[in-house]
Write an enzyme that holds these catalytic residues in place. Structure first.
Site, mmCIF file in Angstrom:
data_model
loop_
_atom_site.group_PDB
_atom_site.id
_atom_site.type_symbol
_atom_site.label_atom_id
_atom_site.label_comp_id
_atom_site.label_asym_id
_atom_site.label_seq_id
_atom_site.Cartn_x
_atom_site.Cartn_y
_atom_site.Cartn_z
ATOM 1 N N LYS A 248 -18.072 12.776 -7.353
ATOM 2 C CA LYS A 248 -17.113 13.985 -7.530
ATOM 3 C C LYS A 248 -17.448 14.581 -9.157
ATOM 4 C CE LYS A 248 -14.000 12.928 -3.864
ATOM 5 N NZ LYS A 248 -14.440 11.970 -3.258
ATOM 6 N N SER B 90 0.944 -1.115 0.228
ATOM 7 C CA SER B 90 -0.014 -0.117 0.055
ATOM 8 C C SER B 90 0.827 1.201 0.025
ATOM 9 C CB SER B 90 -1.144 -0.018 1.145
ATOM 10 O OG SER B 90 -1.611 1.103 1.493
ATOM 11 N N THR C 255 -6.237 14.740 8.163
ATOM 12 C CA THR C 255 -6.279 14.672 6.559
ATOM 13 C C THR C 255 -4.760 14.971 6.091
ATOM 14 O OG1 THR C 255 -8.608 15.445 6.828
ATOM 15 C CG2 THR C 255 -7.531 15.548 4.634
#
Length: 446
Positions: free
Chosen positions: A284, A173, A399
């Site tokens: 989006k 990842s 974030t």
């Protein structure tokens, strides 16, 4: 005569646990016992207070979008409703207000009603959903697609289910992957290795160290939405082919926006066919709601059959599916939105840079403006809204990493030159009043 136990139940031939639990010494008589009680609200308030102390408590602006006026909206402030300009929407192309999209939703709601009626396993699959999955498979050149209720769920459920189906799977990842992907990895229970962001040499070292016969799943994003940088998809696919790994690509910030038909960065770069699983969103660039994965029929059918996040949740409603299908079909053939969008993003970057503002460089439509301080980032956002009628939500930890706080600006095709010039003036005013660093100092500190 009926014999009753101390709990009052007939034919009680055991010692009554109710009596014992209540601390009763005599049958039929309760004894009050003072016990310490947990103050749950104190726990919750303490958690919120920690966020305040760390300057990362989030406040949501009460906004009302108005179809036909985007990016303008009404801000319902304590002082009343006020017109503001939205500069941070992920409705990148304004498709949420496009007449074809709105019309398709209204027509479907009139014809089919509002809801899906339950899970697809119980209520069946509404036909607009079937059409949408076919449209998505075609968009990405794949055999099949599977819809979820959000892009978050499609990652969380898709990754965890795939890894569980691939016995002894090793997940590789990218370190900057979205939280939904991280949660999918965590819920899979599979072993995982984190590779340095966009560093194919580090990825190859991890692949070399893995058992060649072991199933391997490389997960990464095409476009990382906080910095606006792009993954080296071709090189990653080369490594996957060389070392026998599957590839899982998150295209949520690129579908609809890049490629001849809006298939994303992978389509733009001519490598879409080499990616095993493409994940995307309808929320989006397509202006609707929902997430999906696309790939081979076998992969999609296996996830459909085993994924709890698909099996046990209500399907997307027909009006949403019809609207999303209309948006995808439009963007497959219309180039104006994509071309105008890139033009607007380029102009915003140029104007802000000319004003000496700290634009973090990239080659995509994301315009991050570096702040580097959580409290000042929030204050800057508040000042823009209250003093200039400009809405840009602050981006703070978790974030982005602490010390890299920023304002994330996302132009649309509908932000004209006057709005861009007004944005630059407002930002310069806020930067001066807060004594925020300009581009050279800020980017050096980053």
């Amino acid at each position: 005569m009926t014999v009753r136990g101390p709990c009052g139940a007939a034919h009680c031939d055991r010692k009554c646990l109710v009596q014992k639990d209540l601390g009763q010494k005599d049958p039929g008589q309760r004894q009050s016992i003072a016990e310490p009680r947990v103050n749950y609200d104190d726990i919750f308030n303490g958690a919120i207070e920690r966020l305040h102390d760390e300057q990362r408590y989030r406040v949501f602006a009460d906004l009302e979008r108005i179809a036909g006026r985007f990016p303008h909206a009404l801000w319902h402030s304590p002082q009343g409703a006020r017109d503001v300009v939205i500069w941070c929407s992920n409705d990148y192309l304004g498709m949420g207000q496009h007449p074809r999209v709105v019309g398709a939703m209204v027509e479907a709601a009139t014809r089919t009603g509002t809801g899906a009626g339950g899970t697809r396993n119980i209520a069946g699959t509404n036909h607009p959903l079937v059409e949408l999955e076919r449209e998505l498979a075609d968009l990405h050149g794949k055999q099949a697609a599977l819809l979820f209720t959000s892009g978050y769920v499609s990652n969380q459920t898709g990754i965890s289910t795939l890894a569980k189906l691939l016995s002894n799977c090793l997940i590789l990842s990218d370190e900057m992957n979205h939280n939904s992907m991280i949660e999918g990895v965590r819920q899979s229970g599979a072993e995982r290795n984190i590779w340095r962001h966009n560093d194919v040499a580090d990825l190859e070292a991890l692949l070399q160290a893995a058992d060649p016969a072991r199933p391997k799943l490389i997960i990464f994003e095409s476009l990382y939405s906080m910095d606006g940088d792009v993954a080296p998809i071709r090189e990653i696919c080369d490594l996957a082919q060389r070392y026998g790994a599957m590839t899982y690509l998150d295209e949520v910030h690129a579908v609809g926006m890049y490629g001849p038909r809006g298939g994303g960065i992978a389509e733009r770069d001519g490598v879409m066919a080499r990616v095993d699983v493409i994940e995307g969103t309808l929320a989006k660039a397509f202006g609707c709601l929902g997430g999906y994965i696309a790939g081979s029929e076998a992969m999609v059918d296996a996830v459909r059959s085993y994924a709890p996040g698909f099996i046990f949740t209500t399907a997307l409603p027909p009006p949403v599916c019809a609207a999303a299908t209309a948006a995808i079909r439009h963007l497959k053939t219309s180039h104006w939105e994509r071309e105008r969008h890139q033009d607007r993003a380029g102009r915003v970057k140029a104007v802000l840079a000319a004003a000496g503002l700290p634009v973090m460089p990239n080659d995509t439509h994301i315009v991050p403006l570096f702040v580097g301080n959580a409290a000042k980032c929030k204050t800057a956002s508040d000042m823009l809204l209250a003093d200039h009628g400009i809405y840009i939500q602050p981006i703070n930890y978790p974030t982005v990493p602490k010390g890299t706080e920023r304002l994330r600006i996302t132009p649309s095709p509908y932000h004209d030159d006057a709005l861009i010039d007004r944005l630059a003036v407002a930002l310069a005013d806020v930067w001066d009043r807060l004594d925020l660093p300009r581009h050279r100092d800020a980017l050096a500190a980053e």
